[in-house]
Motif scaffolding. Structure first.
Motif, short mmCIF file in Angstrom:
data_model
loop_
_atom_site.label_atom_id
_atom_site.label_comp_id
_atom_site.label_asym_id
_atom_site.label_seq_id
_atom_site.Cartn_x
_atom_site.Cartn_y
_atom_site.Cartn_z
N LEU A 156 6.41 41.41 -39.49
CA LEU A 156 6.69 40.84 -38.18
C LEU A 156 5.47 40.41 -37.36
CD1 LEU A 156 9.65 43.17 -37.14
CD2 LEU A 156 9.77 40.70 -37.56
N PRO A 157 4.36 41.15 -37.32
CA PRO A 157 3.27 40.78 -36.41
C PRO A 157 2.79 39.33 -36.51
CG PRO A 157 2.89 42.99 -37.23
CD PRO A 157 4.08 42.44 -37.99
N PRO A 158 2.64 38.73 -37.71
CA PRO A 158 2.16 37.35 -37.76
C PRO A 158 3.14 36.32 -37.19
CG PRO A 158 1.85 38.46 -39.87
CD PRO A 158 2.76 39.31 -39.05
N LEU A 159 4.41 36.72 -36.99
CA LEU A 159 5.42 35.76 -36.53
C LEU A 159 5.46 35.64 -35.01
CD1 LEU A 159 8.32 36.74 -38.98
CD2 LEU A 159 6.70 34.84 -39.18
N HIS A 160 4.83 36.56 -34.28
CA HIS A 160 4.72 36.50 -32.81
C HIS A 160 6.11 36.30 -32.18
CE1 HIS A 160 0.66 34.53 -34.03
NE2 HIS A 160 0.60 35.85 -34.13
N THR A 161 7.02 37.24 -32.47
CA THR A 161 8.41 37.10 -32.06
C THR A 161 8.61 37.10 -30.55
OG1 THR A 161 8.68 39.49 -32.35
CG2 THR A 161 9.31 38.08 -34.20
N VAL A 165 0.28 37.42 -29.19
CA VAL A 165 -0.60 37.86 -30.28
C VAL A 165 -1.16 39.23 -29.90
CG1 VAL A 165 -2.64 37.33 -31.66
CG2 VAL A 165 -1.20 35.47 -30.82
N TYR A 166 -0.64 40.28 -30.52
CA TYR A 166 -1.06 41.63 -30.13
C TYR A 166 -1.99 42.24 -31.18
CZ TYR A 166 3.03 42.88 -33.04
OH TYR A 166 3.95 42.99 -34.05
N ASN A 167 -2.72 43.27 -30.76
CA ASN A 167 -3.69 43.95 -31.60
C ASN A 167 -2.98 44.79 -32.66
OD1 ASN A 167 -5.92 45.26 -32.66
ND2 ASN A 167 -6.14 46.68 -30.93
N ARG A 168 -3.32 44.57 -33.92
CA ARG A 168 -2.70 45.34 -35.00
C ARG A 168 -3.47 46.63 -35.30
NH1 ARG A 168 -0.66 41.64 -39.93
NH2 ARG A 168 0.43 43.61 -40.38
N SER A 214 11.76 28.03 -28.88
CA SER A 214 11.43 26.71 -29.42
C SER A 214 9.93 26.59 -29.71
CB SER A 214 11.86 25.61 -28.43
OG SER A 214 11.11 25.69 -27.23
N LYS A 215 9.12 27.49 -29.14
CA LYS A 215 7.69 27.46 -29.37
C LYS A 215 7.28 28.27 -30.60
CE LYS A 215 6.62 26.84 -24.46
NZ LYS A 215 5.88 27.39 -23.28
N LEU A 216 8.25 28.89 -31.28
CA LEU A 216 7.97 29.70 -32.47
C LEU A 216 8.27 28.91 -33.73
CD1 LEU A 216 9.63 33.08 -31.36
CD2 LEU A 216 7.29 32.30 -30.91
N GLU A 217 7.68 29.34 -34.82
CA GLU A 217 8.02 28.74 -36.11
C GLU A 217 9.44 29.16 -36.49
OE1 GLU A 217 6.45 31.06 -39.70
OE2 GLU A 217 4.85 31.29 -38.23
N PRO A 218 10.10 28.44 -37.44
CA PRO A 218 11.50 28.73 -37.74
C PRO A 218 11.81 30.18 -38.09
CG PRO A 218 10.85 26.65 -38.72
CD PRO A 218 9.61 27.25 -38.13
N LEU A 219 10.97 30.82 -38.92
CA LEU A 219 11.24 32.21 -39.27
C LEU A 219 11.07 33.11 -38.05
CD1 LEU A 219 11.97 34.27 -41.41
CD2 LEU A 219 9.55 34.39 -42.07
N GLY A 220 10.09 32.83 -37.22
CA GLY A 220 9.91 33.58 -35.99
C GLY A 220 11.10 33.44 -35.07
#
Length: 277
Positions: A156-161, A165-168, A214-220
């Motif tokens: 999930l973290p790379p998708l920025h749901t 963008v948070y610290n991993r 709408s600002k997220l990629e489709p999977l996100g």
């Protein structure tokens, strides 16, 4: 010839006398200068946006953990302790007040921490087999948060749901209380109850509100708002709708069984130097 025999007999007598004085319980007392290792395993319970405290007994939703520790005793009742741990936690909105959000996660994360362990009594008291202790420390963890989507595990973290963008690699604080029992002169067995607070609200990839998907990629987009998957015809979440609770940081509880073994003591090291080991 007779002189050689006398010398041999005298040497054997001295060696046997030295060995007779070697009492393991004396040279393995847990005093300052002692190094120990510990192995532990147990259960975890996530506490965060996808859980409710009242469910602790009704729906415990337990995970697992395993850890290894190194300890150095620098005072009669205090040890420096470093832990390496792998822990698995999970949660979901099902049966919570905002069940309709339908979010869920599983996290399998590594963790490193270091701190101070304080015993209630001096650990070298052989007549006191039970010795409660407290532990407090700081550390880091790595967020490897997953969810199930179309029969696959997705990170999930790379998708920025939430379009954040948070610290991993967030910092954490650990607090624990343990009940230690001496089972042999080198070994202790303990039950330890702890809480780990993570200085991030994204341990579960949920924190604040729904973004403009709408600002997220489709999977996100598909994993940010999962109300549609319930099949109830619920309306899509709107930007600003509640998705999490930013006022409460995430963390997890743990209950583990720990086996500690003394590796070396100051007295044992001195004894081995004397006899040339």
């Amino acid at each position: 010839m007779s002189r050689s025999i006398l010398v041999c007999l005298f040497s054997l007598f001295c060696a046997s006398n030295t060995l007779a004085q070697y009492r393991p319980w004396k040279y393995w007392e847990d005093k300052p200068g002692t190094w120990s290792i510990a192995l532990a395993t147990g259960a975890t319970r996530y506490a965060g946006d996808l859980s409710e405290e009242k469910d602790l007994l009704v729906r415990p939703r337990l995970g697992v953990e395993a850890s290894g520790s190194v300890l150095y005793r620098f005072a009669e009742r205090f040890s420096a302790r470093a832990d390496g741990r792998m822990y698995m936690i999970w949660g979901k909105h099902e049966n919570t007040r905002i069940w309709f959000n339908n979010l869920s996660f599983v996290a399998i994360n590594p963790e490193l921490s270091a701190g101070i362990q304080a015993d209630l009594y001096p650990a070298d008291q052989r007549d006191r087999r039970v010795n409660p202790y407290l532990f407090a420390g700081l550390g880091l963890t790595y967020l490897n948060t997953l969810t199930r989507f179309q029969n696959h595990w997705v990170t999930l973290p790379p998708l920025h749901t939430e379009n954040v963008v948070y610290n991993r690699y967030p910092a954490l604080m650990k607090l624990a209380v343990g009940h230690s029992v001496l089972i042999r002169f080198k070994y202790r067995l303990a039950v330890e109850l702890g809480y780990t607070g993570v200085f991030s609200d994204y341990l579960d990839d949920v924190s604040t509100v729904y973004p403009d998907i709408s600002k997220l990629e489709p999977l996100g987009q598909a994993l940010s708002d999962r109300r549609y998957a319930l099949g109830l015809g619920l309306p899509a979440a709107q930007p600003g709708d509640q998705r999490g609770n930013p006022n409460k940081r995430d963390g997890y509880f743990s209950l583990s069984l720990r086996l500690t073994r003394l590796l070396t003591t100051d007295a044992d090291r001195r004894y081995k130097r004397v006899i040339g080991w």
